[in-house]
Design an enzyme around this catalytic site. Structure first.
Site, mmCIF file in Angstrom:
data_model
loop_
_atom_site.group_PDB
_atom_site.id
_atom_site.type_symbol
_atom_site.label_atom_id
_atom_site.label_comp_id
_atom_site.label_asym_id
_atom_site.label_seq_id
_atom_site.Cartn_x
_atom_site.Cartn_y
_atom_site.Cartn_z
ATOM 1 N N THR A 11 0.859 -1.189 0.000
ATOM 2 C CA THR A 11 0.000 0.000 0.000
ATOM 3 C C THR A 11 0.896 1.240 0.000
ATOM 4 O OG1 THR A 11 -0.172 0.094 2.422
ATOM 5 C CG2 THR A 11 -1.822 -1.220 1.233
ATOM 6 N N GLY A 12 0.412 2.290 -0.638
ATOM 7 C CA GLY A 12 1.253 3.468 -0.793
ATOM 8 C C GLY A 12 2.485 3.157 -1.616
ATOM 9 N N GLY A 16 8.006 7.155 -2.538
ATOM 10 C CA GLY A 16 8.831 6.996 -1.352
ATOM 11 C C GLY A 16 9.261 5.576 -1.052
ATOM 12 N N ILE A 17 9.124 5.174 0.207
ATOM 13 C CA ILE A 17 9.564 3.850 0.642
ATOM 14 C C ILE A 17 8.782 2.756 -0.064
ATOM 15 C CG2 ILE A 17 9.630 2.286 2.635
ATOM 16 C CD1 ILE A 17 10.139 4.833 4.369
ATOM 17 N N GLY A 18 7.485 2.968 -0.280
ATOM 18 C CA GLY A 18 6.676 1.965 -0.965
ATOM 19 C C GLY A 18 7.144 1.719 -2.383
ATOM 20 N N TYR A 149 0.618 11.624 15.253
ATOM 21 C CA TYR A 149 1.491 10.796 14.416
ATOM 22 C C TYR A 149 2.263 9.795 15.270
ATOM 23 C CZ TYR A 149 5.066 9.462 11.034
ATOM 24 O OH TYR A 149 5.901 8.742 10.207
#
Length: 258
Positions: A11-12, A16-18, A149
């Site tokens: 997911t995502g 970025g990291i995904g 967060y």
């Protein structure tokens, strides 16, 4: 190839990291499903990554949409061997200046959405598969102004242990990657100019003993270990990629002289 003939859901996965993880998993032989909210970005990433990628628009807070996306993914690629619940957002929630809507939006995406991502994937998870959650050093650092967060990341950290126990009868492993400050587009809004971005990255890097920010592909390599059979007897742990910021804070570069 450590993920040959395996199916991984991220997911995502369109940034970025995904995205870094999707690239690495593909290189290691997996078929990869990525989800995200931005249809345009998803289409561009799918074109870049090639035929072994299925890109699906779905918001992790829209549970029926996630269930539909995972059903479509399983129909195309078969049952899942890896689920990386990576999608999340940052956001300040300073005491005295935060609305209920701001606070609950972060909780919905970063905590509730993660739980229901795993639940939506559950009917399609193979026995012996790997579930990976994305955490943050915010869970333990006590940084002011980030209660929502940090709270969600602390909750995810606890949920890793709960889900690891709950899914153990099926041999499903549940672990977490924990990024420190990582060079991704998430920081772009904090930097008005390239010089300001360089200064921010230098400062953030100086808060760790190794003296630099993490790279997205370094988190991807941690996720690969947890996704692969290299970690077949590893569950309920987190791998922290932060240059030592959590566990050796007194050694941070910012404290060194000369």
């Amino acid at each position: 190839m450590r993920l040959k003939n395996k199916v991984a859901v991220i997911t995502g996965g369109n940034s970025g990291i995904g995205l870094a993880t999707a690239r690495l998993f593909l290189a290691e032989g997996a078929k990869v499903v990525i989800t995200g909210r931005n249809l345009q970005t998803l289409a561009a990433v799918a074109k870049e990554l090639g035929d072994n990628v299925l890109a699906l628009q779905a918001d992790t807070t829209d549970i029926p949409a996630m269930e539909k996306a995972f059903a479509e993914a399983a129909e195309k690629f078969g049952k899942f061997d890896v689920v990386f619940a990576n999608a999340g957002i940052a956001g300040e929630t300073a005491l005295g200046g935060t609305t209920l809507e701001q606070f609950e939006n972060i909780v919905r995406i970063n905590f509730t959405g993660v739980f229901f991502t795993v639940q939506a994937a559950l009917p399609y998870l193979n026995d012996g598969s790997s579930v990976i959650l994305n955490g943050s050093v915010h869970a333990v650092l006590g940084i002011p102004g980030y209660s929502a967060y940090a709270g969600t990341k602390g909750a995810v950290r606890a949920m890793v242990r709960n889900l690891a126990s709950e899914l153990a009868p099926r041999g499903i492993r549940v672990n977490q990657v924990t990024p420190g400050a990582t060079r991704t587009p998430i920081w772009d809004s904090r930097s008005a100019t390239p010089d300001a971005k360089d200064a921010l990255e230098t400062y953030l890097g100086s808060l760790s003993p190794l003296g630099r920010m993490s790279e997205a592909d370094e988190l991807a390599r941690a996720a690969l270990y947890l996704a692969s059979d290299d970690s077949v007897n590893v569950t309920a742990i987190e791998i922290t990629v932060d240059g030592g910021a959590i566990n050796a804070p007194s050694g941070a570069k910012i404290f060194r002289q000369g």
